[in-house]
Design a protein around this motif. Structure first.
Motif, PDB file in Angstrom:
ATOM      1  N   PRO A 290       1.100  -1.185   0.312  1.00  0.00           N
ATOM      2  CA  PRO A 290       0.360   0.293  -0.018  1.00  0.00           C
ATOM      3  C   PRO A 290       0.900   1.236  -0.156  1.00  0.00           C
ATOM      4  O   PRO A 290       1.614   1.481  -0.008  1.00  0.00           O
ATOM      5  N   ARG A 291       0.450   2.491  -0.142  1.00  0.00           N
ATOM      6  CA  ARG A 291       0.661   3.667  -0.331  1.00  0.00           C
ATOM      7  C   ARG A 291       0.635   4.015   1.196  1.00  0.00           C
ATOM      8  O   ARG A 291      -0.480   3.791   1.614  1.00  0.00           O
TER       9      ARG A 291
ATOM     10  N   ALA B  72       4.033  -5.119   9.239  1.00  0.00           N
ATOM     11  CA  ALA B  72       3.562  -6.349   9.717  1.00  0.00           C
ATOM     12  C   ALA B  72       1.899  -6.687  10.066  1.00  0.00           C
ATOM     13  O   ALA B  72       1.244  -7.693   9.481  1.00  0.00           O
ATOM     14  N   SER B  73       1.587  -5.710  10.416  1.00  0.00           N
ATOM     15  CA  SER B  73       0.039  -5.776  11.045  1.00  0.00           C
ATOM     16  C   SER B  73      -1.046  -5.956   9.485  1.00  0.00           C
ATOM     17  O   SER B  73      -2.187  -6.104   9.921  1.00  0.00           O
ATOM     18  N   LYS B  74      -0.794  -5.049   8.944  1.00  0.00           N
ATOM     19  CA  LYS B  74      -1.228  -4.714   7.569  1.00  0.00           C
ATOM     20  C   LYS B  74      -1.222  -5.928   6.377  1.00  0.00           C
ATOM     21  O   LYS B  74      -1.304  -5.976   5.489  1.00  0.00           O
TER      22      LYS B  74
ATOM     23  N   TYR C 255       8.220   3.689   5.817  1.00  0.00           N
ATOM     24  CA  TYR C 255       7.952   4.660   4.804  1.00  0.00           C
ATOM     25  C   TYR C 255       8.804   4.089   3.563  1.00  0.00           C
ATOM     26  O   TYR C 255      10.440   4.531   5.018  1.00  0.00           O
ATOM     27  N   ARG C 256       8.507   3.819   2.831  1.00  0.00           N
ATOM     28  CA  ARG C 256      10.343   3.942   2.033  1.00  0.00           C
ATOM     29  C   ARG C 256      10.077   3.824   0.204  1.00  0.00           C
ATOM     30  O   ARG C 256       8.818   4.092  -0.141  1.00  0.00           O
ATOM     31  N   CYS C 257      10.875   3.730   0.221  1.00  0.00           N
ATOM     32  CA  CYS C 257      11.002   4.113  -1.690  1.00  0.00           C
ATOM     33  C   CYS C 257      12.381   3.734  -1.905  1.00  0.00           C
ATOM     34  O   CYS C 257      13.066   3.584  -1.485  1.00  0.00           O
ATOM     35  N   THR C 258      12.251   3.698  -3.028  1.00  0.00           N
ATOM     36  CA  THR C 258      13.778   2.462  -4.090  1.00  0.00           C
ATOM     37  C   THR C 258      13.755   3.510  -5.390  1.00  0.00           C
ATOM     38  O   THR C 258      12.692   4.695  -5.901  1.00  0.00           O
ATOM     39  N   MET C 259      15.414   4.271  -5.747  1.00  0.00           N
ATOM     40  CA  MET C 259      15.635   4.760  -6.516  1.00  0.00           C
ATOM     41  C   MET C 259      16.085   4.061  -7.384  1.00  0.00           C
ATOM     42  O   MET C 259      17.227   2.920  -6.674  1.00  0.00           O
ATOM     43  N   THR C 260      16.909   4.224  -8.949  1.00  0.00           N
ATOM     44  CA  THR C 260      17.224   3.545  -9.638  1.00  0.00           C
ATOM     45  C   THR C 260      18.409   4.845  -9.674  1.00  0.00           C
ATOM     46  O   THR C 260      18.869   5.385  -8.323  1.00  0.00           O
ATOM     47  N   ALA C 261      19.712   4.038 -10.352  1.00  0.00           N
ATOM     48  CA  ALA C 261      20.988   4.468  -9.539  1.00  0.00           C
ATOM     49  C   ALA C 261      21.329   5.953 -10.191  1.00  0.00           C
ATOM     50  O   ALA C 261      20.507   6.653 -11.375  1.00  0.00           O
TER      51      ALA C 261
END
Ligand SMILES: [Fe+2]
Length: 292
Positions: free
Chosen positions: A93-94, A106-108, A286-292
């Motif tokens: 989820p966002r 973990a609870s979601k 909360y997480r975000c991921t990035m390319t190089a």
């Protein structure tokens, strides 16, 4: 904010740290802790951007003290590392207050497998180069994250063993330990997921495109087997390497504080959550991921 220390550098002697910023190694193999920096929500200077990249490629992981960023703006701060790499599916989820972030709770999500060593998106050949994780809600006790530097693991290898490993390839798959099987209970959805994310081959030892360091490119979540050798041979070699990756010498343990931000080089640094908190505790990152 502390006074400027002109002798302090982030990673590179040519780029001094901004005034008031303090940098401390977390453990010899991996991790630096930065305090005294406040993101204004808009700009990161070119020098700071360059030295952060350098620090990430040198130390693998950077943890920023609470107050550096907010739940709303940490993605803008981390976004200086590259383009956002969103591979979020129906099970991710966002974050309510930040459309660029996904929520790990973990609870979601009863099928969350973040307690197994992994690289984020490591079920894809083009896994993200960087991950940023913001501590939104942290249990009173427990729920730390472990990080391991697989480039340091390569450096610990016996040179003859390393030479042999460099001749090998591994087969990786999102279903190596059942991620698809456990998550996609509808057979049609599972079949579609397998088509979208087929197994792929990678050299067991890879070379970092920026630092040039070699690293042991396997993790317990997504590696199936070493190609072209017998099952016992494959299993035992992987077992030796997995043990080295999770050894105290190659790792550090980050005890979360609410509002802290961890950013890491998702190629050579792998991680796992520690699921030791009580079942009624809430742990939301909360997480975000990035390319190089
Ligand atoms: Fe993760």
């Amino acid at each position: 904010m502390a006074s400027a220390n002109p002798s302090l550098h982030l990673a590179n002697d040519s780029i001094p740290a901004p005034a008031g910023v303090r940098v401390k190694a977390i453990k010899p193999a991996v991790g630096s802790y930065i305090s005294g920096y406040r993101f204004d929500g808009n700009t990161v200077s070119d020098d700071f951007r360059a030295s952060m990249r350098e620090l990430l490629h040198t130390r693998g992981l950077v943890v920023f003290e609470p107050g550096t960023v907010t739940a709303e703006n940490f993605t803008r701060f981390a976004g200086f590392l590259g383009e956002f790499f969103n591979y979020a599916g129906p099970h991710t989820p966002r974050a309510p207050e930040n459309p660029d972030a996904t929520m790990i709770s973990a609870s979601k999500d009863a099928h969350l497998r973040n307690h197994v060593w992994h690289a984020d998106g490591g079920f894809r050949a083009d896994a993200p180069a960087f991950t940023a994780l913001f501590g939104k809600q942290i249990p009173d006790s427990g729920g730390d994250t472990m990080f391991a530097n697989a480039a340091h693991v390569y450096d610990m290898l016996d040179p003859l063993f390393a030479q042999y490993l460099e001749t090998l390839k591994v087969v990786q798959s999102p279903d190596a330990t059942g991620h698809i099987t456990d998550r996609y209970l509808d057979p049609e959805e599972a079949a579609q997921a397998r088509l979208r994310m087929p197994p792929f081959e990678m050299p067991l030892i890879r070379v970092h495109p920026v630092s040039g360091r070699k690293w042991v490119a396997i993790n317990e979540s997504y590696v199936c087997y070493i190609k072209g050798v017998g099952r016992i041979h494959s299993q035992n070699i992987l077992g030796i390497l997995f043990d080295m990756i999770k050894s105290p010498e190659a790792t550090c343990r980050v005890e979360w504080e609410q509002g802290a931000l961890a950013v890491w080089d998702n190629r050579v640094v792998q991680h796992r959550a520690i699921k030791d908190y009580t079942s009624n505790a809430t742990r939301i990152l909360y997480r975000c991921t990035m390319t190089a």
